[in-house]
Scaffold this motif. Structure first.
Motif, short mmCIF file in Angstrom:
data_model
loop_
_atom_site.label_atom_id
_atom_site.label_comp_id
_atom_site.label_asym_id
_atom_site.label_seq_id
_atom_site.Cartn_x
_atom_site.Cartn_y
_atom_site.Cartn_z
N ASN A 1 0.73 -1.09 0.28
CA ASN A 1 0.03 0.06 0.12
C ASN A 1 0.93 1.21 0.19
O ASN A 1 0.28 2.39 -0.02
N ASN B 1 -6.67 -0.18 0.19
CA ASN B 1 -6.55 0.72 -1.00
C ASN B 1 -7.68 0.65 -1.54
O ASN B 1 -8.37 -0.34 -1.78
N TYR B 2 -8.22 1.81 -2.06
CA TYR B 2 -9.58 1.81 -2.73
C TYR B 2 -9.66 1.24 -4.01
O TYR B 2 -8.66 1.47 -4.83
N ARG C 1 -3.23 9.15 3.95
CA ARG C 1 -4.64 8.62 3.78
C ARG C 1 -5.50 9.96 3.97
O ARG C 1 -6.60 10.12 3.21
N GLU D 1 -5.73 11.68 0.73
CA GLU D 1 -6.37 10.88 -0.26
C GLU D 1 -8.05 11.31 0.02
O GLU D 1 -8.79 11.45 -0.89
N ASP E 1 -4.04 5.52 -7.50
CA ASP E 1 -4.82 3.99 -7.93
C ASP E 1 -5.25 4.00 -9.36
O ASP E 1 -5.66 4.82 -10.04
#
Length: 589
Positions: free
Chosen positions: A47, A54-55, A185, A188, A564
């Protein structure tokens, strides 16, 4: 199935603990095991040195094709013209939409929400660097007691003065290292929130354009109904005069006159209601364009002449249902909120692990101000530290579980939004198709009713029919023509609703500003120089561009924060004038 397992499946992840993987990380494995090990060392490394999932974009149910795809009027191919209102070939409607997209106040609110999200996104990025950097300074005059310390009778300190001054000037900092990815995060999540506000702006714009078009159709429909009503009042008044003449000649009774008066009064009574509804629709247009309600008949008349109800080709280009996920801003906004909530799971999980920090300070201190900047007046300290909430009684794990439950809520809401989008499109399609059939039938009926009225009037004038047939024919004609106008308006509104459901039109914000409708002087609607200045629209302060922070690459990505591959970038938003100078986003695909 618990929330964590369910969220992992929805996001396309498998977060089952593996003791082999835990053992592979040696000291790191032991540390994460002691913390509760919600993320394995292998996942942590994969990650990008971040805990939490993780999305991945969740799946959503969508139909393979439209219910009426076999209808020749339903064209399942990509739309090439996003400015769907141009299919009405009405320049006044295009002008109204352009003006509303620049002046509407609800849209401006959405624009300022984008500015807020951009600022918060920049704030989140700043947390990657020393979170606390403060300067301090002070002066104190001190007097020591003779009964304690060095001066007291306890011994020693005979040369220490009781009275002295202390001057201090320095700086201190605290830098919590992003060892577990908590701040990344958070970035994000802030990025996803920014994307969501941009999609919200586009959604407001789509709704605005559709509302302007619907209000415009209402105006033209009411104008047509008024024309029918006034024309019928004129015709019925002629029949009334004929009935009165025949009564005076002694060839008809008072009943004919009474029936004629009834018809005229019945039809004439609809005119005030139509005029009131027309004014309401015009006021709605004014509000949508950011204008105080006023008489806009000159604007709606354009170059003069009678404006019909907007019409377009009977066919409509729809694409396929799967395009709704890509085109509708509200669907894209909800997907971005899912991504935001996924990142917040990692933020919550990071509290399970120790936080490593570097703290320090440097200062100068002296009893005389003149000595404050001597080399031997300097002092300071620096060093690492950590803080670990080891006795949290399961509270942190429960907070993580709560974030995962919120994630599942957002996923369900995203899937429901896709379902609603599909339903709204199908509803608009069937209304569009069936309202065309209704118009075709009513056109035939209205033409036949007009012919019947003309024929029966000739018969009555020649004494070959009584007035009862005239009464019925005229009454039925009024009903048929009014129903026809309503149905024609329904066709146009259904086409508007189709394009609203498809999410088209937001691309207008990518165009440059056009000539706008001039607002009336503010003083006419609200007194006071301060209010007038505010209402006139002062320029919003320019927002500085967010440059990549130190250590970022040229695209503003943080090292170790790989994008991503499943993420679809949000289209760039270009806001009207006062929103210029903001963070650039990826181009529209």
């Amino acid at each position: 199935m618990d929330a964590r397992r369910a969220s992992a499946l929805v996001a396309g992840l498998d977060r089952r603990p593996s003791w082999r993987r835990l053992a592979a990380g040696s000291g790191l494995s032991l540390l994460m095991l002691a913390a509760g090990c919600m993320t394995s060392p292998k996942e942590y490394i994969q990650n990008g040195l971040k805990v939490g999932p993780n999305y991945r974009k969740p799946a959503a149910p969508i139909a393979e094709h439209w219910i009426d795809y076999a209808d020749a009027r339903v064209i399942s191919q990509p739309q090439n013209n996003w400015a769907w209102w141009q299919t009405f070939n009405d320049p006044i409607l295009s002008e109204l939409i352009q003006t509303a997209s620049q002046q509407n106040l609800t849209l401006r609110q959405a624009g300022f929400r984008v500015m807020e999200a951009r600022a918060l996104d920049a704030y989140a990025r700043g947390n990657l660097f020393p979170q606390s950097q403060t300067g301090f300074g002070g002066y104190s005059r001190n007097l020591l007691s003779e009964q304690v310390g060095f001066v007291g009778g306890g011994g020693g300190g005979a040369g220490v003065p009781r009275e002295f001054s202390v001057w201090t000037l320095g700086t201190q900092f605290q830098w919590e290292l992003d060892f577990w990815g908590r701040f990344r995060r958070s970035i994000e999540a802030a990025d996803a929130q920014l994307d969501a506000t941009i999609e919200d702006y586009d959604d407001v714009l789509v709704i605005l354009i559709a509302d302007v078009a619907s209000a415009y159709v209402d105006v033209r429909t009411l104008e047509q109904r008024l024309r029918y009503a006034r024309q019928n009042v004129q015709n019925q008044s002629g029949s009334l005069r004929l009935a009165e003449d025949k009564k005076e000649a002694g060839v008809s009774s008072q009943l004919d006159v009474a029936q004629a008066v009834t018809n005229v009064a019945q039809t004439e009574s609809t005119i005030p209601q139509f005029e009131a509804d027309l004014r309401v629709a015009e006021n709605r247009l004014c509000t949508l364009m950011g204008m105080p309600p006023q008489d806009i008949r000159a604007l709606l008349a354009g170059n003069g002449g009678i404006r019909p109800i907007p019409t377009a080709a009977p066919e409509v280009v729809l694409g396929i249902p799967a395009d709704l996920i890509r085109r509708r801003p509200d669907v894209r906004r909800q997907e971005r909120l899912v991504a935001q909530q996924s990142a917040l799971i990692g933020v919550a999980e990071s509290d399970l692990y120790p936080a490593f920090s570097i703290t320090g300070q440097i200062f100068v201190r002296a009893s005389q101000f003149d000595n404050l900047f001597l080399s031997n007046a300097t002092g300071g300290n620096v060093g690492p530290s950590f803080q670990w909430n080891i006795f949290n009684y399961g509270r942190i794990r429960n907070l993580v579980a709560a974030e995962e439950a919120r994630f599942m809520q957002q996923v369900s809401l995203y899937q429901q939004t896709v379902l609603d989008a599909n339903r709204e499109a199908e509803d608009a399609i069937i209304r569009f198709l069936q309202s065309q059939e209704q118009v075709r039938i009513l056109e035939t009926g209205a033409a036949a009713a007009a012919e019947s009225r003309d024929l029966v009037n000739e018969l009555y004038q020649g004494g070959q029919a009584d007035f009862g047939r005239v009464f019925v024919a005229e009454l039925f004609l009024v009903q048929q023509q009014d129903a026809l106008a309503v149905a024609q308006g329904t066709v146009a509104r259904s086409l508007v609703e189709i394009n609203r459901a498809l999410g088209g039109g937001w691309q207008i914000r990518l165009q440059g500003p056009a000539t706008l409708v001039e607002l009336p002087p503010v003083e006419e609607v609200q007194a006071g120089p301060e209010v007038a200045e505010e209402a006139a629209g002062p320029e919003a302060p320019e927002a500085a561009e967010t440059a990549p922070a130190e250590g970022d690459d040229e695209e503003g990505n943080i090292p170790g924060l790989a994008p991503d591959p499943a993420f679809e970038p949000t289209p760039e938003i270009t806001l009207p004038e006062e929103f210029d100078g903001q963070k650039d986003l990826p181009e529209v695909k």
